[in-house]
Design a protein around this motif. Structure first.
Motif, PDB file in Angstrom:
ATOM      1  N   LEU A   1       0.815  -1.216   0.000  1.00 24.86           N
ATOM      2  CA  LEU A   1       0.000   0.000   0.000  1.00 24.86           C
ATOM      3  C   LEU A   1       0.850   1.269   0.000  1.00 24.86           C
ATOM      4  O   LEU A   1       0.807   2.059  -0.932  1.00 24.86           O
ATOM      5  CB  LEU A   1      -0.934  -0.008   1.207  1.00 24.86           C
ATOM      6  N   GLU A   2       1.583   1.466   1.098  1.00 24.77           N
ATOM      7  CA  GLU A   2       2.422   2.658   1.269  1.00 24.77           C
ATOM      8  C   GLU A   2       1.665   3.930   0.880  1.00 24.77           C
ATOM      9  O   GLU A   2       2.193   4.812   0.193  1.00 24.77           O
ATOM     10  CB  GLU A   2       3.716   2.528   0.447  1.00 24.77           C
ATOM     11  N   GLY A   3       0.393   4.008   1.278  1.00 31.10           N
ATOM     12  CA  GLY A   3      -0.399   5.208   1.060  1.00 31.10           C
ATOM     13  C   GLY A   3      -0.934   5.404  -0.342  1.00 31.10           C
ATOM     14  O   GLY A   3      -1.507   6.446  -0.648  1.00 31.10           O
ATOM     15  N   ARG A   4      -0.764   4.403  -1.224  1.00 33.36           N
ATOM     16  CA  ARG A   4      -1.236   4.581  -2.599  1.00 33.36           C
ATOM     17  C   ARG A   4      -2.425   3.659  -2.891  1.00 33.36           C
ATOM     18  O   ARG A   4      -2.668   2.685  -2.193  1.00 33.36           O
ATOM     19  CB  ARG A   4      -0.116   4.301  -3.600  1.00 33.36           C
ATOM     20  N   GLN A   5      -3.152   3.985  -3.947  1.00 38.98           N
ATOM     21  CA  GLN A   5      -4.276   3.171  -4.377  1.00 38.98           C
ATOM     22  C   GLN A   5      -3.774   2.054  -5.287  1.00 38.98           C
ATOM     23  O   GLN A   5      -2.961   2.290  -6.181  1.00 38.98           O
ATOM     24  CB  GLN A   5      -5.303   4.028  -5.118  1.00 38.98           C
ATOM     25  N   LEU A   6      -4.273   0.852  -5.048  1.00 42.07           N
ATOM     26  CA  LEU A   6      -3.894  -0.301  -5.858  1.00 42.07           C
ATOM     27  C   LEU A   6      -4.886  -0.469  -7.008  1.00 42.07           C
ATOM     28  O   LEU A   6      -6.026   0.009  -6.949  1.00 42.07           O
ATOM     29  CB  LEU A   6      -3.873  -1.557  -4.993  1.00 42.07           C
TER      30      LEU A   6
ATOM     31  N   ARG B   1     -12.135   7.787  -4.392  1.00 36.89           N
ATOM     32  CA  ARG B   1     -11.844   7.014  -5.601  1.00 36.89           C
ATOM     33  C   ARG B   1     -13.099   6.945  -6.471  1.00 36.89           C
ATOM     34  O   ARG B   1     -13.909   6.026  -6.346  1.00 36.89           O
ATOM     35  CB  ARG B   1     -11.348   5.617  -5.226  1.00 36.89           C
TER      36      ARG B   1
ATOM     37  N   GLU C   1      -9.209   0.492   2.857  1.00 37.96           N
ATOM     38  CA  GLU C   1      -7.823   0.954   2.745  1.00 37.96           C
ATOM     39  C   GLU C   1      -7.164   0.467   1.463  1.00 37.96           C
ATOM     40  O   GLU C   1      -6.408   1.209   0.814  1.00 37.96           O
ATOM     41  CB  GLU C   1      -7.017   0.485   3.959  1.00 37.96           C
TER      42      GLU C   1
ATOM     43  N   THR D   1      -8.504   2.761  -1.341  1.00 42.55           N
ATOM     44  CA  THR D   1      -8.252   4.203  -1.292  1.00 42.55           C
ATOM     45  C   THR D   1      -6.839   4.588  -0.873  1.00 42.55           C
ATOM     46  O   THR D   1      -6.433   5.733  -1.044  1.00 42.55           O
ATOM     47  CB  THR D   1      -9.226   4.885  -0.317  1.00 42.55           C
ATOM     48  N   GLY D   2      -6.098   3.650  -0.283  1.00 43.69           N
ATOM     49  CA  GLY D   2      -4.761   3.959   0.210  1.00 43.69           C
ATOM     50  C   GLY D   2      -4.735   4.453   1.643  1.00 43.69           C
ATOM     51  O   GLY D   2      -3.665   4.739   2.176  1.00 43.69           O
ATOM     52  N   ARG D   3      -5.922   4.540   2.296  1.00 41.78           N
ATOM     53  CA  ARG D   3      -5.992   4.976   3.701  1.00 41.78           C
ATOM     54  C   ARG D   3      -7.176   4.295   4.367  1.00 41.78           C
ATOM     55  O   ARG D   3      -8.177   3.976   3.723  1.00 41.78           O
ATOM     56  CB  ARG D   3      -6.158   6.488   3.791  1.00 41.78           C
TER      57      ARG D   3
END
Length: 281
Positions: free
Chosen positions: A100-105, A231, A199, A202-204
């Motif tokens: 993830l590291e805060g990004r959207q997959l 998103r 999460e 959306t990354g969170r």
């Protein structure tokens, strides 16, 4: 002279050389190699900490009765004067935290993981096992989305009597009923699944706070953010699935994981058909 540390199992007689330290869920662990050259993971508890040893023993009992490709396998265990330890199979890929590291997959990748996790929950519930918390640090996924549950330290089986006054695990992924000290049941896992799915998309996570109390109040009282504002490309059926998983009251969530899987399957099929219709002929 080597600084490597060796552990010997009193159960199998095998010796394990510790190679490096990392974390499995919330616990320090070691990558190791046995005397046959096989790589494995080791979780240990200090010999002086009987509570930690009891928890690790319980995890071993649970793992010993499970057989699923999405769960790490218990290979061995042992005890010496310094510690009690479990030897586990390695999981491929990286933790969901690292992915993830805060990004959207990518949506297709998330749907693959979501399906794997739902099937894993279905299996665990069929065995009478409740996760109580599903965190991205406790799950590994490879590049194809194949997912492995690596940290079962928070689970309990339904025939046991848990301490209902304690809030287990990371409050970011805890259900409202868990926060107020109620005995959790299967629909609590569906809530945690919804938090994790939010999460991944959306990354969170849906709720963020500076302390446990702040997070607890949000889980209890605050509606989750509109996921489409974070998103916009998500199918409405998937938005509705996440919202239903995150319902504050257990009775408003999916009644069981079977119903969740049926809805998820329909969403995945619809998404695939929509993509196919966009391919030039």
């Amino acid at each position: 002279m080597s600084d490597a540390i060796d552990l010997q199992s009193t159960r199998s007689g095998r010796t394990y050389r510790l190679i490096r330290t990392f974390r499995i869920g919330g616990r320090l662990a070691h990558e190791a190699q046995d005397d046959l050259g096989n790589r494995c993971w080791i979780k240990q508890a200090p010999a002086s900490d009987e509570a930690a040893i009891a928890r690790l023993r319980y995890e071993a009992i649970v793992l010993a009765k499970l057989d699923h490709p999405g769960i790490v396998r218990l290979l061995d265990r042992g005890r010496n004067r310094s510690c009690f330890f479990l030897v586990l199979s390695q999981a491929p890929g990286r933790t969901l935290n690292e992915l993830l590291e805060g990004r959207q997959l990518a949506l297709s990748f998330v749907l693959t993981i979501a399906d794997q996790l739902a099937n894993l929950l279905h299996y665990l519930h069929a065995q009478g096992i409740i996760c109580r918390t599903l965190t991205p640090s406790a799950l590994y996924a490879d590049h194809l989305g194949r997912t492995t549950y690596v940290d079962l330290s928070m689970v309990w089986d339904e025939v046991s009597l848990p301490d209902s006054t304690e809030m287990y695990g990371d409050p970011t992924y805890s259900s409202p009923e868990q926060i107020i000290g109620a005995v959790v049941e299967r629909r609590s896992d569906i809530y945690s699944y919804g938090v994790l799915l939010f999460e991944l998309l959306t990354g969170r996570p849906p709720f963020q706070g500076s302390n446990r109390g702040d997070l607890a109040l949000q889980h209890l009282l605050t509606p989750p953010p509109n996921i489409r504002e974070l998103r916009p490309d998500l199918p409405q059926d998937l938005v509705a699935l996440v919202d239903r998983c995150l319902a504050k009251l257990p009775a408003q969530r999916f009644p069981n994981v079977t119903a969740l899987l049926e809805t998820l399957c329909a969403i995945a099929t619809g998404t695939a058909l929509e993509k196919a219709s966009l391919v030039p002929r």
